[in-house]
Design a protein around this motif. Structure first.
Motif, short mmCIF file in Angstrom:
data_model
loop_
_atom_site.label_atom_id
_atom_site.label_comp_id
_atom_site.label_asym_id
_atom_site.label_seq_id
_atom_site.Cartn_x
_atom_site.Cartn_y
_atom_site.Cartn_z
N ASP A 34 -5.61 -3.09 27.43
CA ASP A 34 -4.07 -3.65 27.12
C ASP A 34 -3.59 -4.09 26.07
N GLU A 35 -4.65 -3.81 24.88
CA GLU A 35 -4.64 -4.06 23.46
C GLU A 35 -4.52 -2.90 22.64
N LEU A 36 -4.61 -1.63 23.39
CA LEU A 36 -4.46 -0.35 22.57
C LEU A 36 -3.14 -0.04 21.87
N TYR A 37 -1.98 -0.20 22.81
CA TYR A 37 -0.78 0.28 22.18
C TYR A 37 0.09 -1.06 22.18
N GLY A 38 1.20 -1.05 21.13
CA GLY A 38 2.05 -2.00 21.22
C GLY A 38 3.45 -1.70 21.88
N LYS A 39 4.35 -0.76 21.46
CA LYS A 39 5.41 -0.61 22.32
C LYS A 39 5.68 0.94 22.35
N GLY A 44 7.28 8.16 20.55
CA GLY A 44 6.10 7.76 21.75
C GLY A 44 5.66 6.37 21.79
N LEU A 45 4.05 6.56 22.18
CA LEU A 45 3.29 5.47 21.98
C LEU A 45 3.06 5.00 20.46
N GLU A 46 3.10 3.89 20.38
CA GLU A 46 2.66 3.27 19.06
C GLU A 46 1.36 2.42 19.23
N PHE A 47 0.54 2.66 18.31
CA PHE A 47 -0.72 1.91 18.12
C PHE A 47 -0.37 0.42 17.96
N SER A 48 -1.16 -0.31 18.54
CA SER A 48 -1.19 -1.92 18.44
C SER A 48 -1.61 -2.48 17.05
N ARG A 49 -1.15 -3.46 16.53
CA ARG A 49 -1.83 -4.05 15.42
C ARG A 49 -3.37 -4.02 15.29
N LYS A 50 -3.80 -4.44 16.33
CA LYS A 50 -5.19 -4.69 16.47
C LYS A 50 -6.17 -3.14 16.36
N VAL A 51 -5.39 -2.18 17.11
CA VAL A 51 -6.04 -1.01 16.92
C VAL A 51 -6.07 -0.56 15.43
N GLU A 120 -19.91 0.54 22.94
CA GLU A 120 -19.76 0.10 21.77
C GLU A 120 -19.98 1.23 20.58
N GLY A 121 -19.19 1.33 19.62
CA GLY A 121 -19.24 2.30 18.60
C GLY A 121 -18.03 2.07 17.62
N MET A 122 -17.78 3.02 16.71
CA MET A 122 -16.69 3.13 15.75
C MET A 122 -15.26 3.57 16.24
N LEU A 123 -14.39 2.85 16.09
CA LEU A 123 -13.00 3.10 16.57
C LEU A 123 -12.32 4.04 15.84
N GLU A 124 -11.78 5.03 16.03
CA GLU A 124 -11.34 5.92 15.23
C GLU A 124 -9.49 6.13 16.05
N HIS A 125 -8.47 6.16 15.48
CA HIS A 125 -7.29 6.45 16.15
C HIS A 125 -6.40 7.60 15.46
N GLY A 126 -5.55 8.29 16.14
CA GLY A 126 -4.72 9.55 15.51
C GLY A 126 -4.96 10.72 16.21
N SER A 127 -4.10 11.56 16.28
CA SER A 127 -4.27 12.92 16.99
C SER A 127 -5.54 13.75 16.26
N TRP A 128 -6.25 14.31 17.28
CA TRP A 128 -7.51 15.02 16.72
C TRP A 128 -7.83 15.77 17.96
N THR A 129 -8.17 17.04 17.46
CA THR A 129 -8.69 18.16 18.56
C THR A 129 -9.89 18.37 18.03
N ASP A 130 -10.83 18.15 19.28
CA ASP A 130 -12.33 18.90 19.13
C ASP A 130 -12.37 20.09 19.01
N PRO A 131 -13.10 20.54 17.70
CA PRO A 131 -13.09 22.15 17.68
C PRO A 131 -14.13 22.87 18.71
N VAL A 136 -8.05 17.25 22.91
CA VAL A 136 -7.21 16.64 22.22
C VAL A 136 -7.21 14.81 22.50
N SER A 137 -7.38 14.19 21.69
CA SER A 137 -7.20 12.77 21.65
C SER A 137 -6.42 12.15 20.73
N LEU A 138 -6.12 10.77 21.24
CA LEU A 138 -5.51 9.70 20.36
C LEU A 138 -6.29 8.69 19.75
N LEU A 139 -7.23 8.24 20.68
CA LEU A 139 -8.19 7.40 20.53
C LEU A 139 -9.41 7.68 20.64
#
Length: 149
Positions: A34-39, A44-51, A120-131, A136-139
């Motif tokens: 519930d903390e991933l996206y703001g509005k 479209g979806l906007e990442f939350s300040r926390k992300v 548990e691991g390192m958070l990464e956000h933004g559009s990325w395509t696994d080669p 395709v992922s955003l988070l």
């Protein structure tokens, strides 16, 4: 030395000893679905300040593993609810707001877990395509480990 001084030292030593396992293991910051996206904005979806603040940092998130595509893999999808099928998306425009891709530290053989797990691991956000897979992922949570929650 008085009995009171010895008792205070003993209590202090026991208190410190109880904290050592937590001090030795630097847990990631807790992050909930519930903390991933703001509005929903114009794009479209906007990442939350926390992300945004936790990008590139260790996080700990609890959820349910989607059924893996194959028994041996280095990633899986984590969702806020149990899933019957893997929610693969063709583009980030189709990205559901209740999943995170988890890239493990190493490829492993595992079975689908129906129970709640903690990743548990390192958070990464933004559009990325696994080669390798074209997924395709955003988070993402990279260099991850997981255990039953």
């Amino acid at each position: 030395m008085t009995v009171d001084a010895f008792t205070r030292r003993g209590v202090l030593a026991l208190s410190l000893a109880a904290c050592l396992p937590r001090l030795a293991r630097a847990d990631g910051a807790a992050l909930g679905f519930d903390e991933l996206y703001g509005k929903v904005g114009v794009l479209g979806l906007e990442f939350s300040r926390k992300v945004l603040d936790l990008d590139g940092k260790r996080v700990r998130i609890k959820g349910f593993m989607a059924p893996p595509l194959k028994a041996e893999a280095n990633f899986f999808v984590l969702g806020k609810a149990p899933m019957a099928v893997c929610p693969f998306c063709s583009s980030d425009a189709d990205w559901p707001d209740d999943i995170v891709v988890v890239y493990l530290q190493k490829k492993q053989t595992f079975e689908h877990s129906n129970g709640l797990i903690a990743v548990e691991g390192m958070l990464e956000h933004g559009s990325w395509t696994d080669p390798e897979t074209g997924f395709v992922s955003l988070l993402r949570v990279r260099n991850a480990t997981f255990e039953g929650a």
